[in-house]
Design an enzyme around this catalytic site. Structure first.
Site, PDB file in Angstrom:
ATOM      1  CD  GLU A   1      90.588 110.035 -26.583  1.00  0.00           C
ATOM      2  OE1 GLU A   1      90.779 110.288 -25.380  1.00  0.00           O
ATOM      3  OE2 GLU A   1      90.083 110.846 -27.384  1.00  0.00           O
TER       4      GLU A   1
ATOM      5  CG  ASP B   1      78.307  95.158  -1.190  1.00  0.00           C
ATOM      6  OD1 ASP B   1      78.910  96.103  -0.629  1.00  0.00           O
ATOM      7  OD2 ASP B   1      78.895  94.315  -1.888  1.00  0.00           O
TER       8      ASP B   1
ATOM      9  N   GLY C   1      81.423 103.200   3.400  1.00  0.00           N
ATOM     10  CA  GLY C   1      81.967 104.454   2.864  1.00  0.00           C
ATOM     11  C   GLY C   1      80.879 105.511   2.802  1.00  0.00           C
TER      12      GLY C   1
ATOM     13  NE  ARG D   1      84.604  98.348  -2.201  1.00  0.00           N
ATOM     14  CZ  ARG D   1      84.113  98.194  -0.980  1.00  0.00           C
ATOM     15  NH1 ARG D   1      84.693  97.363  -0.147  1.00  0.00           N
ATOM     16  NH2 ARG D   1      83.067  98.846  -0.584  1.00  0.00           N
TER      17      ARG D   1
ATOM     18  CG  HIS E   1      89.220 108.938  -0.036  1.00  0.00           C
ATOM     19  ND1 HIS E   1      90.409 108.295  -0.258  1.00  0.00           N
ATOM     20  CD2 HIS E   1      88.421 108.049   0.604  1.00  0.00           C
ATOM     21  CE1 HIS E   1      90.348 107.069   0.248  1.00  0.00           C
ATOM     22  NE2 HIS E   1      89.155 106.905   0.769  1.00  0.00           N
TER      23      HIS E   1
ATOM     24  CB  THR F   1      77.752 102.805  -1.955  1.00  0.00           C
ATOM     25  OG1 THR F   1      79.033 102.594  -2.560  1.00  0.00           O
ATOM     26  CG2 THR F   1      76.726 101.979  -2.698  1.00  0.00           C
ATOM     27  CB  ILE F   2      80.466 106.942  -4.787  1.00  0.00           C
ATOM     28  CG1 ILE F   2      81.734 106.144  -4.452  1.00  0.00           C
ATOM     29  CG2 ILE F   2      80.267 108.109  -3.846  1.00  0.00           C
ATOM     30  CD1 ILE F   2      83.017 106.910  -4.764  1.00  0.00           C
ATOM     31  CG  ASP F   3      81.811 101.644  -4.865  1.00  0.00           C
ATOM     32  OD1 ASP F   3      82.418 102.703  -5.086  1.00  0.00           O
ATOM     33  OD2 ASP F   3      82.219 100.772  -4.083  1.00  0.00           O
TER      34      ASP F   3
ATOM     35  NE  ARG G   1      85.372 101.198   4.634  1.00  0.00           N
ATOM     36  CZ  ARG G   1      84.578 101.306   3.574  1.00  0.00           C
ATOM     37  NH1 ARG G   1      83.601 100.459   3.394  1.00  0.00           N
ATOM     38  NH2 ARG G   1      84.778 102.254   2.675  1.00  0.00           N
TER      39      ARG G   1
ATOM     40  CG  ASP H   1      78.741  98.234  -5.108  1.00  0.00           C
ATOM     41  OD1 ASP H   1      77.818  98.893  -4.599  1.00  0.00           O
ATOM     42  OD2 ASP H   1      79.728  97.842  -4.452  1.00  0.00           O
TER      43      ASP H   1
ATOM     44  NE  ARG I   1      63.371 118.611   8.681  1.00  0.00           N
ATOM     45  CZ  ARG I   1      63.833 119.776   8.270  1.00  0.00           C
ATOM     46  NH1 ARG I   1      63.550 120.206   7.060  1.00  0.00           N
ATOM     47  NH2 ARG I   1      64.571 120.522   9.069  1.00  0.00           N
TER      48      ARG I   1
ATOM     49  CB  SER J   1      75.826  98.787   5.240  1.00  0.00           C
ATOM     50  OG  SER J   1      77.045  99.472   5.238  1.00  0.00           O
TER      51      SER J   1
HETATM   52  N1  LIG Z   1      79.404  89.801   6.124  1.00  0.00           N
HETATM   53  C1  LIG Z   1      79.112  90.700   7.050  1.00  0.00           C
HETATM   54  N2  LIG Z   1      78.561  90.322   8.226  1.00  0.00           N
HETATM   55  C2  LIG Z   1      78.269  91.234   9.177  1.00  0.00           C
HETATM   56  N3  LIG Z   1      78.463  92.553   9.046  1.00  0.00           N
HETATM   57  C3  LIG Z   1      79.005  92.978   7.894  1.00  0.00           C
HETATM   58  C4  LIG Z   1      79.361  92.088   6.836  1.00  0.00           C
HETATM   59  N4  LIG Z   1      79.875  92.805   5.829  1.00  0.00           N
HETATM   60  C5  LIG Z   1      79.868  94.081   6.240  1.00  0.00           C
HETATM   61  N5  LIG Z   1      79.347  94.207   7.473  1.00  0.00           N
HETATM   62  C6  LIG Z   1      79.232  95.412   8.300  1.00  0.00           C
HETATM   63  O1  LIG Z   1      78.935  96.541   7.488  1.00  0.00           O
HETATM   64  C7  LIG Z   1      80.001  97.488   7.553  1.00  0.00           C
HETATM   65  C8  LIG Z   1      80.130  98.203   6.246  1.00  0.00           C
HETATM   66  O2  LIG Z   1      80.468  97.286   5.214  1.00  0.00           O
HETATM   67  P1  LIG Z   1      81.523  97.649   4.082  1.00  0.00           P
HETATM   68  O3  LIG Z   1      82.751  98.197   4.721  1.00  0.00           O
HETATM   69  O4  LIG Z   1      81.643  96.490   3.190  1.00  0.00           O
HETATM   70  O5  LIG Z   1      80.859  98.906   3.351  1.00  0.00           O
HETATM   71  P2  LIG Z   1      79.606  98.988   2.356  1.00  0.00           P
HETATM   72  O6  LIG Z   1      78.360  99.043   3.165  1.00  0.00           O
HETATM   73  O7  LIG Z   1      79.695  97.893   1.351  1.00  0.00           O
HETATM   74  O8  LIG Z   1      79.817 100.412   1.722  1.00  0.00           O
HETATM   75  P3  LIG Z   1      80.800 100.842   0.505  1.00  0.00           P
HETATM   76  O9  LIG Z   1      80.270 100.172  -0.720  1.00  0.00           O
HETATM   77  O10 LIG Z   1      80.641 102.306   0.453  1.00  0.00           O
HETATM   78  O11 LIG Z   1      82.168 100.411   0.884  1.00  0.00           O
HETATM   79  C9  LIG Z   1      81.219  96.649   7.959  1.00  0.00           C
HETATM   80  O12 LIG Z   1      82.218  97.407   8.564  1.00  0.00           O
HETATM   81  C10 LIG Z   1      80.579  95.680   8.952  1.00  0.00           C
HETATM   82  O13 LIG Z   1      80.370  96.275  10.204  1.00  0.00           O
HETATM   83  O1  LIG Z   2      89.050 104.505   1.943  1.00  0.00           O
HETATM   84  P1  LIG Z   2      87.963 103.631   2.354  1.00  0.00           P
HETATM   85  O2  LIG Z   2      86.957 104.277   3.243  1.00  0.00           O
HETATM   86  O3  LIG Z   2      88.419 102.322   2.890  1.00  0.00           O
HETATM   87  O4  LIG Z   2      87.098 103.272   1.072  1.00  0.00           O
HETATM   88  C1  LIG Z   2      87.547 102.974  -0.200  1.00  0.00           C
HETATM   89  C2  LIG Z   2      86.491 102.220  -0.946  1.00  0.00           C
HETATM   90  O5  LIG Z   2      85.191 102.740  -0.680  1.00  0.00           O
HETATM   91  C3  LIG Z   2      84.546 103.045  -1.882  1.00  0.00           C
HETATM   92  O6  LIG Z   2      84.796 104.375  -2.154  1.00  0.00           O
HETATM   93  C4  LIG Z   2      83.078 102.963  -1.770  1.00  0.00           C
HETATM   94  O7  LIG Z   2      82.622 103.939  -0.878  1.00  0.00           O
HETATM   95  C5  LIG Z   2      85.237 102.171  -2.911  1.00  0.00           C
HETATM   96  O8  LIG Z   2      85.091 102.557  -4.234  1.00  0.00           O
HETATM   97  C6  LIG Z   2      86.655 102.216  -2.428  1.00  0.00           C
HETATM   98  O9  LIG Z   2      87.408 101.128  -2.825  1.00  0.00           O
END
Ligand SMILES: Nc1ncnc2c1ncn2[C@@H]1O[C@H](COP(=O)(O)OP(=O)(O)OP(=O)(O)O)[C@@H](O)[C@H]1O
Ligand SMILES: O=P(O)(O)OC[C@H]1O[C@](O)(CO)[C@@H](O)[C@@H]1O
Length: 319
Positions: free
Chosen positions: A187, A103, A11, A171, A249, A125-127, A72, A129, A25, A105
């Protein structure tokens, strides 16, 4: 190390552009060649790669989104996909890869490093997490977007003497809800780390009304359930009109806050330092105000410690 590659993945998050700028840079300042990879791991596999110069990152520090685009990528989850990605990096002469993402990525970057690629992750990531770092790039901006929305919802909620359920992203991580709830004087804050009890929640709402509360704001993290459903349940039990707002979003866009820009600059610079030191599989982050780097495996296996103290402050101030 002569040439580095940079990509954004997962994301998008406000501040990713500021991080790209910092990486590009800093790398150029150290005499490295920089290759931009478009659309995350998808673009890597497909060879969507171009050379970047100082001007490539002009006028982006204040912009949301990511100029490199993001994706993704399912193919990258397969060993075959990752082997192709490693080959493409070789073809373009890229000896170090900077991955900005969450995580998932980072898991991808870890697996790529097992194929001999030097990779460093920057948390974007905005999460918020990722347990190894106190803050991820984008969290602060998203938080301020949510806060602005809560302030506005409070106005109409008060005028109509209604209950409002505001659903935010995150999430499995309740940080956006908890921090925004605390800052916005909600609240109730409902987050995956704590769950909730419907009877207790409704009792708080009714007691609040008896004490003269004109509104009741509930910040709900998406991981717990939907706002519409919860609003319906609350209305059924309390008899008070309850509205749901799903922020969605909107939380992922917008000009990054000063905090996120400074964080992006510091982490971007550190990522290049880490690659130049010859480290192979690292992530960068921030702890107690200091920029750190850590082994990617260790970072990914760090367990999140929930901030009970903050949750308790939010509870104590909420009625
Ligand atoms: N277990 C994995 N093995 C290999 N590649 C992975 C795995 N998990 C994620 N990836 C790769 O990283 C990309 C991004 O992962 P994911 O969609 O979970 O977002 P993220 O990096 O956790 O970001 P966000 O927290 O914003 O969703 C996936 O589309 C995939 O290409
Ligand atoms: O709409 P998308 O890109 O699948 O992403 C939604 C998810 O990505 C996040 O915004 C993290 O970027 C989560 O909080 C949310 O569940």
């Amino acid at each position: 190390m002569k040439t580095i590659g940079i990509l954004t993945s997962g994301g998008d998050a406000p501040g990713m552009n500021a991080a790209i700028r910092a990486v590009v840079r800093t790398a150029l300042d150290k005499g490295l060649k920089v290759m931009g990879i478009q659309r995350g791991y998808s673009g890597l596999i497909n060879g969507e790669i171009f050379e970047m110069n100082r001007h490539s990152v002009s006028d982006i520090i204040h912009r949301g989104g990511t100029i490199l685009r993001t994706a993704r990528c399912e193919e990258f989850r397969t060993e075959e996909g990752r082997k192709r990605a490693a080959k493409v990096l070789k073809v373009f002469g890229i000896d170090g890869l900077v991955v900005i993402g969450g995580d998932g990525s980072f898991t991808g970057a870890r697996l790529l490093s097992e194929l001999g690629v030097s990779a460093v992750g920057i948390p974007g990531t905005i999460d918020n997490d990722l347990a190894y770092t106190q803050y991820t790039i984008g969290f602060d901006t998203a938080l301020n977007t949510v806060l602005d929305a809560i302030n506005k919802i409070r106005d109409t909620s008060t005028s109509h003497e209604r209950v409002s359920v505001v659903e935010v992203m995150g999430r499995n991580c309740g940080d956006i809800a908890l921090y925004a709830g605390l800052a916005g004087g909600a609240e109730s804050v409902i987050i995956p780390e704590k769950g909730y009890n419907l009877n207790e929640l409704c009792r708080n709402i009714l007691e609040g009304k008896l004490r003269g509360k004109m509104h009741n704001l509930i910040v709900l993290a998406e991981g717990v359930g939907g706002a519409e459903e919860l609003a319906k349940k609350i209305e059924e039990v309390t008899g008070i009109i309850t509205r749901a707002t799903i922020l969605g979003h909107i939380q992922r866009g917008g000009s990054p806050s000063a905090f996120d820009r400074v964080l992006a600059a510091r982490l971007g610079a550190k990522a290049i330092e880490v690659l130049l030191e010859g480290k192979k599989a690292r992530v960068v982050g921030i702890r107690d105000g200091k920029v750190i780097d850590q082994d990617i495996n260790e970072a990914l296996s760090t367990k999140r410690e929930f901030d009970e103290e903050l949750f308790d402050i939010a509870r104590a101030l909420s009625y």
